[in-house]
Write a protein that holds these residues in place. Structure first.
Motif, PDB file in Angstrom:
ATOM      1  N   ARG A  46       0.857  -1.182   0.000  1.00 27.65           N
ATOM      2  CA  ARG A  46       0.000   0.000   0.000  1.00 27.65           C
ATOM      3  C   ARG A  46       0.890   1.228   0.000  1.00 27.65           C
ATOM      4  N   GLU A  47       0.472   2.247  -0.728  1.00 24.01           N
ATOM      5  CA  GLU A  47       1.248   3.483  -0.773  1.00 24.01           C
ATOM      6  C   GLU A  47       0.395   4.639  -0.258  1.00 24.01           C
ATOM      7  N   SER A  48       1.077   5.564   0.389  1.00 23.40           N
ATOM      8  CA  SER A  48       0.391   6.734   0.907  1.00 23.40           C
ATOM      9  C   SER A  48      -0.050   7.629  -0.240  1.00 23.40           C
ATOM     10  N   VAL A  49      -1.258   8.144  -0.136  1.00 20.37           N
ATOM     11  CA  VAL A  49      -1.791   9.055  -1.143  1.00 20.37           C
ATOM     12  C   VAL A  49      -1.893  10.478  -0.582  1.00 20.37           C
ATOM     13  N   ALA A  50      -2.510  10.603   0.585  1.00 21.63           N
ATOM     14  CA  ALA A  50      -2.716  11.921   1.171  1.00 21.63           C
ATOM     15  C   ALA A  50      -2.983  11.776   2.668  1.00 21.63           C
ATOM     16  N   SER A  51      -2.635  12.831   3.413  1.00 16.39           N
ATOM     17  CA  SER A  51      -2.901  12.875   4.845  1.00 16.39           C
ATOM     18  C   SER A  51      -3.360  14.275   5.219  1.00 16.39           C
ATOM     19  N   ILE A  52      -4.068  14.344   6.345  1.00 16.68           N
ATOM     20  CA  ILE A  52      -4.558  15.629   6.821  1.00 16.68           C
ATOM     21  C   ILE A  52      -4.460  15.654   8.340  1.00 16.68           C
ATOM     22  N   THR A  53      -4.001  16.773   8.879  1.00 13.30           N
ATOM     23  CA  THR A  53      -3.850  16.892  10.324  1.00 13.30           C
ATOM     24  C   THR A  53      -5.217  16.975  11.009  1.00 13.30           C
ATOM     25  N   SER A  54      -5.179  16.896  12.328  1.00 12.00           N
ATOM     26  CA  SER A  54      -6.412  16.744  13.094  1.00 12.00           C
ATOM     27  C   SER A  54      -7.417  17.875  12.862  1.00 12.00           C
ATOM     28  N   ALA A  55      -6.943  19.091  12.793  1.00  7.10           N
ATOM     29  CA  ALA A  55      -7.847  20.224  12.584  1.00  7.10           C
ATOM     30  C   ALA A  55      -7.979  20.581  11.110  1.00  7.10           C
ATOM     31  N   GLY A  56      -7.270  19.861  10.274  1.00  2.00           N
ATOM     32  CA  GLY A  56      -7.354  20.112   8.835  1.00  2.00           C
ATOM     33  C   GLY A  56      -6.466  21.227   8.342  1.00  2.00           C
ATOM     34  N   GLY A  57      -5.579  21.708   9.201  1.00  2.00           N
ATOM     35  CA  GLY A  57      -4.769  22.853   8.820  1.00  2.00           C
ATOM     36  C   GLY A  57      -3.622  22.543   7.887  1.00  2.00           C
ATOM     37  N   SER A  58      -3.200  21.288   7.885  1.00  2.00           N
ATOM     38  CA  SER A  58      -2.083  20.886   7.018  1.00  2.00           C
ATOM     39  C   SER A  58      -2.435  19.604   6.299  1.00  2.00           C
ATOM     40  N   THR A  59      -1.945  19.523   5.089  1.00  2.00           N
ATOM     41  CA  THR A  59      -2.166  18.333   4.282  1.00  2.00           C
ATOM     42  C   THR A  59      -0.850  17.882   3.651  1.00  2.00           C
ATOM     43  N   TYR A  60      -0.822  16.609   3.308  1.00  2.00           N
ATOM     44  CA  TYR A  60       0.326  16.020   2.618  1.00  2.00           C
ATOM     45  C   TYR A  60      -0.197  15.245   1.427  1.00  2.00           C
ATOM     46  N   TYR A  61       0.545  15.313   0.331  1.00  2.00           N
ATOM     47  CA  TYR A  61       0.156  14.554  -0.854  1.00  2.00           C
ATOM     48  C   TYR A  61       1.370  13.847  -1.436  1.00  2.00           C
ATOM     49  N   ALA A  62       1.153  12.630  -1.879  1.00  2.00           N
ATOM     50  CA  ALA A  62       2.167  11.956  -2.669  1.00  2.00           C
ATOM     51  C   ALA A  62       2.335  12.711  -3.985  1.00  2.00           C
ATOM     52  N   ASP A  63       3.499  12.597  -4.567  1.00  2.00           N
ATOM     53  CA  ASP A  63       3.763  13.303  -5.827  1.00  2.00           C
ATOM     54  C   ASP A  63       2.717  12.952  -6.880  1.00  2.00           C
ATOM     55  N   SER A  64       2.283  11.714  -6.887  1.00  2.00           N
ATOM     56  CA  SER A  64       1.314  11.255  -7.885  1.00  2.00           C
ATOM     57  C   SER A  64      -0.050  11.906  -7.709  1.00  2.00           C
ATOM     58  N   ALA A  65      -0.311  12.442  -6.513  1.00  5.77           N
ATOM     59  CA  ALA A  65      -1.618  13.020  -6.202  1.00  5.77           C
ATOM     60  C   ALA A  65      -1.626  14.557  -6.237  1.00  5.77           C
ATOM     61  N   LYS A  66      -0.475  15.144  -6.178  1.00  4.56           N
ATOM     62  CA  LYS A  66      -0.398  16.606  -6.100  1.00  4.56           C
ATOM     63  C   LYS A  66      -1.043  17.265  -7.313  1.00  4.56           C
ATOM     64  N   GLY A  67      -1.870  18.257  -7.030  1.00  3.39           N
ATOM     65  CA  GLY A  67      -2.525  19.002  -8.091  1.00  3.39           C
ATOM     66  C   GLY A  67      -3.788  18.365  -8.633  1.00  3.39           C
ATOM     67  N   ARG A  68      -4.035  17.104  -8.257  1.00  2.00           N
ATOM     68  CA  ARG A  68      -5.225  16.410  -8.767  1.00  2.00           C
ATOM     69  C   ARG A  68      -6.162  15.959  -7.644  1.00  2.00           C
ATOM     70  N   PHE A  69      -5.602  15.599  -6.510  1.00  2.00           N
ATOM     71  CA  PHE A  69      -6.404  15.086  -5.394  1.00  2.00           C
ATOM     72  C   PHE A  69      -6.453  16.115  -4.280  1.00  2.00           C
ATOM     73  N   THR A  70      -7.559  16.119  -3.547  1.00  2.00           N
ATOM     74  CA  THR A  70      -7.698  16.996  -2.392  1.00  2.00           C
ATOM     75  C   THR A  70      -8.286  16.203  -1.223  1.00  2.00           C
ATOM     76  N   ILE A  71      -7.580  16.205  -0.108  1.00  2.00           N
ATOM     77  CA  ILE A  71      -8.085  15.555   1.103  1.00  2.00           C
ATOM     78  C   ILE A  71      -8.729  16.618   1.981  1.00  2.00           C
ATOM     79  N   SER A  72      -9.830  16.246   2.611  1.00  2.00           N
ATOM     80  CA  SER A  72     -10.513  17.156   3.524  1.00  2.00           C
ATOM     81  C   SER A  72     -11.183  16.333   4.618  1.00  2.00           C
ATOM     82  N   ARG A  73     -11.672  17.024   5.636  1.00  2.00           N
ATOM     83  CA  ARG A  73     -12.323  16.304   6.730  1.00  2.00           C
ATOM     84  C   ARG A  73     -13.411  17.167   7.351  1.00  2.00           C
ATOM     85  N   ASP A  74     -14.342  16.485   7.986  1.00  2.00           N
ATOM     86  CA  ASP A  74     -15.405  17.128   8.739  1.00  2.00           C
ATOM     87  C   ASP A  74     -15.396  16.492  10.128  1.00  2.00           C
ATOM     88  N   ASN A  75     -14.873  17.211  11.102  1.00  2.00           N
ATOM     89  CA  ASN A  75     -14.728  16.635  12.447  1.00  2.00           C
ATOM     90  C   ASN A  75     -16.052  16.497  13.178  1.00  2.00           C
TER      91      ASN A  75
END
Length: 117
Positions: A46-75
């Protein structure tokens, strides 16, 4: 107990979009980093695609996902989402929701995304 349930996968043509959802329960969701992973073929890691911090203030994207994918959350709803645009055949995979909580790794059952014409 911790439960992660994904939904939203399916068959889409190249260039199309999908929105994956993950419903979480059994842990303090609002305090946890949440992530999406994918497995592109049986037996492949399994490979990491995207992550988001607890409050949603920071996100991480794999190079393959940058510019195309968006991670978000509703706490409030205890949901995490992955908006996937401009999908490519190489995005075909089983996508998993992931949480690391109290020293344990938790995975959802996965949702299949197939990008094909």
């Amino acid at each position: 107990q911790v439960q992660l349930v994904e939904s939203g996968g399916g068959l889409v043509q190249p260039g199309g979009s999908l929105r994956l959802s993950c419903s979480a329960s059994g842990f303090t969701f609002s305090s946890n980093v949440m992530s999406w992973y994918r497995r592109q073929a049986p037996g492949k890691e399994r490979e990491s695609v995207a992550s988001i911090t607890s409050a949603g203030g920071s996100t991480y994207y794999a190079d393959s996902a940058k510019g195309r994918f968006t991670i978000s959350r509703d706490n409030v709803k205890k949901m995490v989402y992955l908006q996937m645009n401009s999908l490519k055949p190489e995005d075909t995979a089983v996508y998993y929701c992931y949480a690391y909580y109290n020293g344990y790794r938790y995975w959802g059952q996965g949702t299949q995304v197939t990008v094909s014409s």
